[in-house]
Design a protein around this motif. Structure first.
Motif, PDB file in Angstrom:
ATOM      1  N   GLY A  46      19.623  18.663 -12.419  1.00 22.15           N
ATOM      2  CA  GLY A  46      19.036  18.438 -10.996  1.00 22.15           C
ATOM      3  C   GLY A  46      19.083  17.798  -9.817  1.00 22.15           C
ATOM      4  N   HIS A  47      20.258  16.989  -9.749  1.00 21.73           N
ATOM      5  CA  HIS A  47      20.224  16.216  -8.300  1.00 21.73           C
ATOM      6  C   HIS A  47      21.215  16.251  -7.833  1.00 21.73           C
ATOM      7  CE1 HIS A  47      17.066  13.153  -9.788  1.00 21.73           C
ATOM      8  NE2 HIS A  47      18.074  13.447 -11.278  1.00 21.73           N
ATOM      9  N   SER A  48      21.669  16.413  -6.409  1.00 18.08           N
ATOM     10  CA  SER A  48      23.105  16.059  -5.580  1.00 18.08           C
ATOM     11  C   SER A  48      23.849  15.247  -6.222  1.00 18.08           C
ATOM     12  CB  SER A  48      22.339  15.851  -4.033  1.00 18.08           C
ATOM     13  OG  SER A  48      22.562  14.417  -4.312  1.00 18.08           O
ATOM     14  N   TYR A  49      25.370  16.335  -5.774  1.00 17.49           N
ATOM     15  CA  TYR A  49      26.330  15.365  -5.696  1.00 17.49           C
ATOM     16  C   TYR A  49      26.022  13.839  -5.600  1.00 17.49           C
ATOM     17  CZ  TYR A  49      31.398  14.032  -6.477  1.00 17.49           C
ATOM     18  OH  TYR A  49      32.158  13.167  -6.734  1.00 17.49           O
ATOM     19  N   ASN A  50      25.827  13.981  -4.356  1.00 14.12           N
ATOM     20  CA  ASN A  50      26.006  12.646  -3.613  1.00 14.12           C
ATOM     21  C   ASN A  50      25.155  11.560  -4.294  1.00 14.12           C
ATOM     22  OD1 ASN A  50      26.861  10.680  -1.858  1.00 14.12           O
ATOM     23  ND2 ASN A  50      24.439  11.262  -0.712  1.00 14.12           N
ATOM     24  N   THR A  51      24.380  12.442  -4.811  1.00  9.89           N
ATOM     25  CA  THR A  51      23.097  10.966  -6.137  1.00  9.89           C
ATOM     26  C   THR A  51      24.148  10.540  -6.732  1.00  9.89           C
ATOM     27  OG1 THR A  51      21.045  12.244  -5.020  1.00  9.89           O
ATOM     28  CG2 THR A  51      20.844  10.820  -6.532  1.00  9.89           C
ATOM     29  N   VAL A  52      24.514  11.346  -7.614  1.00  8.98           N
ATOM     30  CA  VAL A  52      24.908  10.823  -8.646  1.00  8.98           C
ATOM     31  C   VAL A  52      26.067   9.811  -8.952  1.00  8.98           C
ATOM     32  CG1 VAL A  52      26.207  11.520 -11.174  1.00  8.98           C
ATOM     33  CG2 VAL A  52      24.487  13.153 -10.626  1.00  8.98           C
ATOM     34  N   SER A  53      27.004  10.369  -7.648  1.00  7.69           N
ATOM     35  CA  SER A  53      27.908   9.894  -7.166  1.00  7.69           C
ATOM     36  C   SER A  53      27.349   7.930  -7.042  1.00  7.69           C
ATOM     37  CB  SER A  53      29.290  10.336  -5.943  1.00  7.69           C
ATOM     38  OG  SER A  53      30.418   9.794  -5.357  1.00  7.69           O
ATOM     39  N   ARG A  54      26.660   8.195  -5.861  1.00  4.56           N
ATOM     40  CA  ARG A  54      26.232   6.452  -5.864  1.00  4.56           C
ATOM     41  C   ARG A  54      25.398   6.010  -6.667  1.00  4.56           C
ATOM     42  NH1 ARG A  54      25.201   5.433  -0.423  1.00  4.56           N
ATOM     43  NH2 ARG A  54      23.585   4.423  -1.223  1.00  4.56           N
ATOM     44  N   LYS A  55      25.301   6.560  -7.493  1.00  2.00           N
ATOM     45  CA  LYS A  55      24.458   6.189  -8.745  1.00  2.00           C
ATOM     46  C   LYS A  55      26.189   5.879 -10.144  1.00  2.00           C
ATOM     47  CE  LYS A  55      20.456   8.675  -9.530  1.00  2.00           C
ATOM     48  NZ  LYS A  55      19.505   6.722  -9.497  1.00  2.00           N
ATOM     49  N   LEU A  56      26.772   6.101 -10.163  1.00  5.60           N
ATOM     50  CA  LEU A  56      28.178   6.086 -10.651  1.00  5.60           C
ATOM     51  C   LEU A  56      28.872   5.061 -10.100  1.00  5.60           C
ATOM     52  CD1 LEU A  56      29.069   9.714 -12.125  1.00  5.60           C
ATOM     53  CD2 LEU A  56      28.029   7.380 -13.821  1.00  5.60           C
ATOM     54  N   ASN A  57      28.603   5.280  -9.051  1.00 12.68           N
ATOM     55  CA  ASN A  57      29.260   3.836  -7.845  1.00 12.68           C
ATOM     56  C   ASN A  57      28.763   2.444  -7.812  1.00 12.68           C
ATOM     57  OD1 ASN A  57      32.139   5.120  -7.808  1.00 12.68           O
ATOM     58  ND2 ASN A  57      30.977   6.796  -6.091  1.00 12.68           N
ATOM     59  N   ASN A  58      27.292   2.470  -8.629  1.00 11.27           N
ATOM     60  CA  ASN A  58      27.243   1.030  -8.358  1.00 11.27           C
ATOM     61  C   ASN A  58      26.501   1.122  -6.893  1.00 11.27           C
ATOM     62  OD1 ASN A  58      26.465  -0.231 -11.362  1.00 11.27           O
ATOM     63  ND2 ASN A  58      29.211  -0.338 -10.563  1.00 11.27           N
ATOM     64  N   LYS A  59      26.586   2.065  -5.988  1.00 13.97           N
ATOM     65  CA  LYS A  59      25.194   1.781  -5.219  1.00 13.97           C
ATOM     66  C   LYS A  59      23.837   2.128  -4.876  1.00 13.97           C
ATOM     67  CE  LYS A  59      29.502   2.467  -2.951  1.00 13.97           C
ATOM     68  NZ  LYS A  59      29.738   0.657  -2.413  1.00 13.97           N
ATOM     69  N   VAL A  60      23.783   3.574  -5.648  1.00  9.75           N
ATOM     70  CA  VAL A  60      21.863   3.110  -6.648  1.00  9.75           C
ATOM     71  C   VAL A  60      22.210   3.418  -7.957  1.00  9.75           C
ATOM     72  CG1 VAL A  60      19.597   4.553  -6.430  1.00  9.75           C
ATOM     73  CG2 VAL A  60      21.724   5.073  -4.517  1.00  9.75           C
TER      74      VAL A  60
END
Length: 56
Positions: free
Chosen positions: A31-45
């Motif tokens: 239920g999250h955007s791809y961008n959000t998940v990507s940022r989490k997996l890339n240590n941005k968030v």
């Protein structure tokens, strides 16, 4: 001194791919955007405790 902690999410990324086929499929299911998940997996968030609870 304020150091940022960086995590290696390569194992998590592999498990997501194994279970859902793609990060996009996982993000839609979660239920999250791809961008959000990507940022989490890339240590941005950071992943929050709530994030971890929701995906367990």
């Amino acid at each position: 001194m304020n150091e940022e902690i960086s995590f290696d999410y390569s194992s998590l990324r592999g498990k997501i791919i194994e279970q859902f086929g793609t990060i996009k499929n996982f993000s839609e299911k979660w239920g999250h955007s791809y961008n959000t998940v990507s940022r989490k997996l890339n240590n941005k968030v950071s992943f929050s405790l709530q994030d971890i609870k929701e995906t367990s």
